[in-house]
Structures are given as C-alpha cells and as structure tokens.
Design a protein around this motif. Sequence first.
Motif, PDB file in Angstrom:
ATOM      1  N   GLN A 128       0.826  -1.192   0.000  1.00 34.92           N
ATOM      2  CA  GLN A 128       0.000   0.000   0.000  1.00 34.92           C
ATOM      3  C   GLN A 128       0.875   1.263   0.000  1.00 34.92           C
ATOM      4  N   PRO A 129       0.354   2.377  -0.512  1.00 33.26           N
ATOM      5  CA  PRO A 129       1.159   3.599  -0.610  1.00 33.26           C
ATOM      6  C   PRO A 129       1.661   4.131   0.721  1.00 33.26           C
ATOM      7  N   ASP A 130       0.880   3.961   1.787  1.00 29.92           N
ATOM      8  CA  ASP A 130       1.290   4.514   3.082  1.00 29.92           C
ATOM      9  C   ASP A 130       2.090   3.523   3.918  1.00 29.92           C
ATOM     10  N   SER A 131       2.481   2.395   3.307  1.00 23.51           N
ATOM     11  CA  SER A 131       3.335   1.385   3.956  1.00 23.51           C
ATOM     12  C   SER A 131       2.682   0.724   5.160  1.00 23.51           C
ATOM     13  N   ARG A 132       1.376   0.837   5.294  1.00 22.64           N
ATOM     14  CA  ARG A 132       0.717   0.152   6.410  1.00 22.64           C
ATOM     15  C   ARG A 132       0.701  -1.352   6.143  1.00 22.64           C
ATOM     16  N   LYS A 133       0.660  -2.113   7.222  1.00 23.59           N
ATOM     17  CA  LYS A 133       0.657  -3.561   7.093  1.00 23.59           C
ATOM     18  C   LYS A 133      -0.761  -4.048   6.813  1.00 23.59           C
ATOM     19  N   THR A 134      -0.932  -4.750   5.728  1.00 29.62           N
ATOM     20  CA  THR A 134      -2.225  -5.320   5.378  1.00 29.62           C
ATOM     21  C   THR A 134      -1.991  -6.574   4.561  1.00 29.62           C
ATOM     22  N   SER A 135      -3.030  -7.325   4.364  1.00 34.33           N
ATOM     23  CA  SER A 135      -2.909  -8.569   3.616  1.00 34.33           C
ATOM     24  C   SER A 135      -3.627  -8.433   2.283  1.00 34.33           C
ATOM     25  N   ALA A 136      -3.062  -9.039   1.262  1.00 32.43           N
ATOM     26  CA  ALA A 136      -3.704  -9.036  -0.044  1.00 32.43           C
ATOM     27  C   ALA A 136      -4.980  -9.871   0.025  1.00 32.43           C
ATOM     28  N   GLY A 137      -5.964  -9.494  -0.752  1.00 33.56           N
ATOM     29  CA  GLY A 137      -7.200 -10.260  -0.713  1.00 33.56           C
ATOM     30  C   GLY A 137      -8.203  -9.791  -1.747  1.00 33.56           C
ATOM     31  N   TRP A 138      -9.085 -10.699  -2.106  1.00 29.30           N
ATOM     32  CA  TRP A 138     -10.176 -10.424  -3.034  1.00 29.30           C
ATOM     33  C   TRP A 138     -11.467 -10.234  -2.249  1.00 29.30           C
TER      34      TRP A 138
END
Length: 222
Positions: A128-138
């Motif tokens: 993500q642009p803001d470098s936050r931690k998240t998981s890819a998903g549909w």
Amino acid sequence: MVGRVRRLLGVVAAMAAAVVLSIGMAAPAQATGVERAAPKPPPAGVDITGDGLTEPLRLRADSQPAHVLAVIDQVNWFGRSGAAAGPKPADLGPKYTIVVLAGDVPKQTFDLYPLAKGGPRAYRPAKQPDSRKTSAGWFLGRLNMSETLRTAGVPLERQFDTVSGGVGGGERVIPEDALDPGRDIDAAISELQRLLLLNAGVMLVITSGLAGIALLVRRRTR
C-alpha cells in the motif's frame, strides 16, 4: 421592609443575569480557541486509472465531494482479510485502479473490476502507498460499482439492472478525520457542559439570594 426586600431581589436578579452573561460569553470564546487550535484535516481525494482512460481521473472532495465519497464507499468497508484467490483473469473484465488520498498523500490503493462475471470484484494489494501492514485479498464488490464509476467519469456503459448499495460493512480504509471528522459529537459535549455550568451558576446565585432574603426577614420579624 418591603422596599428592602424588593431591592435585595433586584440585586439577586442582577447577579443571576451577570452570571448568565459571563458564562455564555466565556464558553464560545473557549470553543473558538479550540477550533482554532485543532488542525484542519486534509481533503479527501481519489485518482482513477484503467481501461478507456487516457489519463488519470482525479476527483477531489473540495470540488466533487459526492463522487469522491461514492467511490470511497466502494472500498471503505473491506475487512482485514479477503479471499486468497479471485475469479479467472478471463472473467474479470476491465480493470480500474483507484488510489485514495488524504490531501496529496496516497493512503490506499485497490483494483476494481465492475464488470466481472458473477458480480463486481475488488482486489486489495498487500503493498500500500502509506506502507501500512495489510494482507492481499479479493472481495465481493458493491452491486452499484459500475454505475458509481461511470457517474464519476469512467467510460463504462450504463447498467440498468444494478441497485443501490450492495454488500458492505467493516472498517474504513483511511482515517475518519480525513473524510468526516467527529466534530459534531465534540461540539455537542461542549455545549452540554456549557449548559450544565450555566444552570449550576444560576441555581447557586438564586439559592444564595433566597437564603439572604430568608435571613433578613427572620431578623426583621424578631
């Protein structure tokens, strides 16, 4: 004696009025100071790129608030995790990438597939642009995704079989204060505190005045 009582009542009334005016003027002054001190959140915005767009479609809340909020509403309910796999590439249809901004700072990015077979789909990349931690998903998209994008300026044919809304719920993708800060709640609490303080001051002055009158009458009747 009656004249003295009347004069004393007049003094009490004047004191109550003074308290009311002083509290009423002090509270707005304090509120104004708070408003001046609070930083103004940057306006939200959305950039859209994809099929049929020769250049990015830039939407900003100060000029197109309805379109910005409508596009953000397509993705602001996604949960922390989505499906690991999505439809087959041949079933996705045209792809549109949206970047959600706070001011000029990119916050989130998503790939939208409004014409995917089986219903609109959205993909959230892990990066993500803001470098936050998240998981890819549909994720399943809202049923009105195509019409929302078309209304915002994306070259899509009108869909007559869509309905407003669709699936939803969950957390927002950007901070609440970047879109609609909860200032109304703070203002309501501040107003309630001001009214309580005002009522307490008036009651204190009236009680003190009545006590003084009662003491004066008692002394005069002895």
